[in-house]
Design a protein around this motif. Structure first.
Motif, PDB file in Angstrom:
ATOM      1  N   LYS A   1      -8.061   3.018  -1.421  1.00 12.30           N
ATOM      2  CA  LYS A   1      -7.551   1.709  -1.005  1.00 12.30           C
ATOM      3  C   LYS A   1      -8.556   1.010  -0.089  1.00 12.30           C
ATOM      4  CE  LYS A   1      -4.712  -1.471  -1.107  1.00 12.30           C
ATOM      5  NZ  LYS A   1      -4.252  -2.080  -2.344  1.00 12.30           N
ATOM      6  N   LEU A   2      -9.136   1.774   0.831  1.00 13.11           N
ATOM      7  CA  LEU A   2     -10.118   1.175   1.743  1.00 13.11           C
ATOM      8  C   LEU A   2     -11.315   0.652   0.960  1.00 13.11           C
ATOM      9  CD1 LEU A   2     -10.226   3.424   4.938  1.00 13.11           C
ATOM     10  CD2 LEU A   2      -8.832   1.440   4.450  1.00 13.11           C
TER      11      LEU A   2
ATOM     12  N   ASP B   1      -2.147  -5.160   6.823  1.00 15.49           N
ATOM     13  CA  ASP B   1      -1.928  -4.172   7.886  1.00 15.49           C
ATOM     14  C   ASP B   1      -3.105  -3.213   7.959  1.00 15.49           C
ATOM     15  OD1 ASP B   1       0.683  -4.842   8.866  1.00 15.49           O
ATOM     16  OD2 ASP B   1       1.479  -4.175   6.943  1.00 15.49           O
ATOM     17  N   LEU B   2      -3.545  -2.791   6.765  1.00 21.50           N
ATOM     18  CA  LEU B   2      -4.676  -1.850   6.745  1.00 21.50           C
ATOM     19  C   LEU B   2      -5.940  -2.512   7.274  1.00 21.50           C
ATOM     20  CD1 LEU B   2      -4.601   0.310   3.519  1.00 21.50           C
ATOM     21  CD2 LEU B   2      -4.044   0.906   5.857  1.00 21.50           C
ATOM     22  N   GLU B   3      -6.134  -3.763   6.901  1.00 17.80           N
ATOM     23  CA  GLU B   3      -7.329  -4.475   7.385  1.00 17.80           C
ATOM     24  C   GLU B   3      -7.313  -4.560   8.908  1.00 17.80           C
ATOM     25  OE1 GLU B   3      -8.201  -7.239   3.463  1.00 17.80           O
ATOM     26  OE2 GLU B   3      -7.031  -8.043   5.125  1.00 17.80           O
TER      27      GLU B   3
ATOM     28  N   VAL C   1       0.851  -1.181   0.000  1.00 13.30           N
ATOM     29  CA  VAL C   1       0.000   0.000   0.000  1.00 13.30           C
ATOM     30  C   VAL C   1       0.885   1.228   0.000  1.00 13.30           C
ATOM     31  CG1 VAL C   1      -2.119   0.878   1.018  1.00 13.30           C
ATOM     32  CG2 VAL C   1      -1.313  -1.367   1.631  1.00 13.30           C
TER      33      VAL C   1
ATOM     34  N   PHE D   1      -3.107   5.239  10.310  1.00 15.26           N
ATOM     35  CA  PHE D   1      -2.337   4.749   9.160  1.00 15.26           C
ATOM     36  C   PHE D   1      -1.025   5.526   9.034  1.00 15.26           C
ATOM     37  CE2 PHE D   1      -1.507   6.150   4.715  1.00 15.26           C
ATOM     38  CZ  PHE D   1      -0.780   5.035   4.318  1.00 15.26           C
TER      39      PHE D   1
ATOM     40  N   VAL E   1       3.695  -1.121   4.317  1.00 19.03           N
ATOM     41  CA  VAL E   1       2.333  -1.285   4.840  1.00 19.03           C
ATOM     42  C   VAL E   1       1.527  -2.069   3.800  1.00 19.03           C
ATOM     43  CG1 VAL E   1       0.255  -0.111   5.645  1.00 19.03           C
ATOM     44  CG2 VAL E   1       2.494   0.861   6.126  1.00 19.03           C
TER      45      VAL E   1
ATOM     46  N   ASP F   1      -1.862  -4.696   2.559  1.00 19.01           N
ATOM     47  CA  ASP F   1      -3.329  -4.746   2.700  1.00 19.01           C
ATOM     48  C   ASP F   1      -3.724  -5.310   4.070  1.00 19.01           C
ATOM     49  OD1 ASP F   1      -3.549  -3.803   0.173  1.00 19.01           O
ATOM     50  OD2 ASP F   1      -4.295  -5.658  -0.732  1.00 19.01           O
TER      51      ASP F   1
ATOM     52  N   PHE G   1      -5.794   6.859   0.255  1.00 17.05           N
ATOM     53  CA  PHE G   1      -6.167   6.001   1.391  1.00 17.05           C
ATOM     54  C   PHE G   1      -7.635   5.586   1.287  1.00 17.05           C
ATOM     55  CE2 PHE G   1      -7.366   5.567   5.993  1.00 17.05           C
ATOM     56  CZ  PHE G   1      -6.592   4.448   6.263  1.00 17.05           C
TER      57      PHE G   1
ATOM     58  N   VAL H   1      -8.028  -1.000  10.305  1.00 11.79           N
ATOM     59  CA  VAL H   1      -9.418  -0.535  10.170  1.00 11.79           C
ATOM     60  C   VAL H   1     -10.360  -1.420  10.984  1.00 11.79           C
ATOM     61  CG1 VAL H   1     -11.294  -0.077   8.536  1.00 11.79           C
ATOM     62  CG2 VAL H   1      -8.953   0.448   7.907  1.00 11.79           C
TER      63      VAL H   1
END
Ligand code: KIV
Ligand code: ZN
Length: 526
Positions: free
Chosen positions: A353-354, A387-389, A340, A373, A383, A385, A350, A392
């Motif tokens: 991406k979400l 990590d973002l999951e 990301v 983030f 970072v 996907d 951002f 969030v």
């Protein structure tokens, strides 16, 4: 090999439709530690509905005010799915269930009674005649509210065949449109279960106008095999749960049933209405809200389900995917793990991406997630996907939390006492405490306990990593046990101790949500 790679949802004249009945929110939620909040149940139901689940068993309305409210709200919001509530063979259960499903466009009452000698004698202390009388009375009462009534013979697989047939006949005569044959204790084998379904379909008058259903528990690891054997023998509804959640060893896993039917259409002439590309999302959502991790090698949705480690496999897959892949990762909604944006990425990228990951956040939640983030990108070189999951998911899970971790400092290492200083945000008020412990985690938990006194016992503490590498985020699971009930919390951070504190506090918030409205620092003390 994954011969029907096309979407199987449209009607397929040469195949018969198998109805998918999801019980994640009922049997799944009954499993110790898998308690979900009201909002979490709505989120799961919305996704199941969108995914194409035919019937959502939303809960057991008589069990609690909370169960009643969530079944009613799910019934109100459902777009396509039939919303079903569970009721024992008692008039007050059925009346309450009918009230809960009333707002649904299409509602079902599912009523059940134990039929086996063990259940008759030890659980209810009644004879065969009384069981039959209760079957008739409960189904008839349910039919007075709706045309869609399911009846279940609890512990059917350990019930005498003649008596089971008499019960099924009584249920059909009283108006049951679906008859469920549960393997309640996960005792059956596939051949035996298929023979049981076949015997009932052949022997019971009225079977031709009835949908037969399977509900197999996984105590011997045979739930999916038994369910599919039941379908081959004439059942046309399968009861299952996302990630195989359910009492004890769980239920048949929805994703395994659906993908087995889809992938092996050559030997199973059936199809389901499930959009299989949503299976990974459903699995992740259920794992997040229950804080039950998915086993790495779990079929279909496990982290390793599509990973090829050995050189021979990798070589083969690169040359031609079907050498070692019977399904495509895309068919279950798995996307390439991708890098990301870094710390210079802006809000627009951002948000995009979400969206790609399936998240739509409100403005405040988005801002909070964006700040986190940025902080993560400062600490972590790559970072991903995942990590973002994790980030969030935590943001969503903690949106309504009354206790939050505001700051944590820990002194650990080989010498001296381990010490933790934590600041908790208690509904806007900050409180700080310093505690020692056997180790840094113990010291952190002791400090939390000093600010929010409670009797709950730590039943599980588990650490995993979101991605690979030493800078990976830690993902911690904490299970607390109080008054015979368990709640599970999850927390993630690049710092394992911060993740641990978040997980512990997340579990405490679940206890608070269960107990009512008292102040956080006093309500758990009794
Ligand atoms: O396992 C079981 O028998 C059940 C019934 C209530 C259907 O969950
Ligand atoms: Zn069950």
């Amino acid at each position: 090999m994954d011969s029907n790679r096309k979407d199987p949802t449209p009607a397929q004249p040469e195949r018969e439709r198998v109805v998918i009945f999801d019980t994640t929110l009922r049997d799944g939620e009954q499993c110790p530690g898998a308690t979900m909040t009201f909002d979490e149940k709505l989120e799961v139901a919305e996704l199941l509905d969108e995914m194409g689940v035919d019937i959502i068993e939303a809960g057991f309305p008589i069990a609690s005010e909370g169960d009643f409210n969530s079944v009613q709200e799910i019934a109100r919001r459902a777009k396509k799915a039939v919303i079903c509530g569970l009721a024992r063979a008692q008039m007050k259960d059925i009346d309450r269930c009918a009230e809960a499903i009333k707002p649904a466009k299409r509602g079902r009452i599912h009523t059940f009674i134990g039929t086996s000698p063990l259940h008759r004698k030890y659980q209810m202390g009644i004879d065969e005649a009384e069981v039959l009388a209760r079957v008739t009375a409960s189904v008839a009462r349910a039919r007075s509210y709706t045309d869609d009534v399911e009846w279940s013979a609890m512990d059917a697989t350990r019930t005498e065949h003649d008596f089971l047939c008499r019960c099924v006949e009584a249920a059909i005569k009283a108006g049951a449109t679906t008859v469920n044959i549960p393997d309640t204790v996960g005792y059956a084998t596939p051949d035996e279960f298929a023979a049981l379904i076949r015997m009932i379909v052949e022997r019971v008058p009225g079977a031709e106008r009835t949908v037969f259903s399977t509900h197999c528990h996984n105590d011997l690891g045979l739930a999916v095999a038994n369910s599919l054997a039941g379908v081959a023998a004439g059942a046309r509804q399968v009861e299952c749960a996302v990630n195989g959640l359910g009492e004890r060893a769980g239920n048949a896993a929805l994703e395994e049933i659906v993908m087995a039917i889809r992938t092996r259409g050559d030997v199973m002439p059936f199809y389901t209405g499930i959009d299989t590309t949503m299976l990974t999302r459903a699995s992740k959502l259920v794992s997040r809200v229950t804080a039950f991790p998915v086993q790495y090698n779990k079929a279909i949705v496990g982290r390793n389900a599509f990973a090829h480690e050995s050189g021979i496999h990798q070589d083969g897959v690169l040359k031609h995917a079907e050498t070692f892949e019977i399904m495509t990762p895309e068919s279950v909604g798995l996307k390439e793990s991708s890098l990301v944006m870094g710390k210079h990425s802006g809000r627009h990228a951002f948000r995009e991406k979400l969206k790609e990951l399936g998240y739509e956040l409100g403005d405040n939640a988005f801002e909070d997630a964006f700040i986190r983030f940025k902080a993560l990108a400062d600490r972590k070189k790559h970072v991903y996907d995942e990590d973002l999951e994790a980030l969030v998911d935590q943001e969503i899970a903690s949106a309504h939390d009354r206790i939050k971790v505001a700051a944590l400092t820990v002194i650990a290492g080989t010498g001296g006492p381990k010490k933790a200083t934590i600041t908790l945000d208690l509904e806007g008020r900050h409180q700080t405490y310093e505690a020692t412990g056997d180790g840094p985690v113990d010291a952190t938990f002791n400090a939390i306990k000093a600010i929010v006194p409670h009797e709950a016992k730590l039943a599980l503490y588990q650490v995993g990593a979101v991605t690979e590498g030493t800078d990976a985020q830690a993902e911690v699971t904490v299970r607390l046990e109080a008054d015979g009930k368990t709640v599970t919390g999850r927390g993630s951070d690049t710092d394992t101790l911060v993740a641990s504190a978040r997980a512990y506090v997340s579990a405490l918030n679940k206890l608070l949500a269960r107990e009512g409205r008292r102040k956080p620092e006093s309500m758990l003390a009794s």
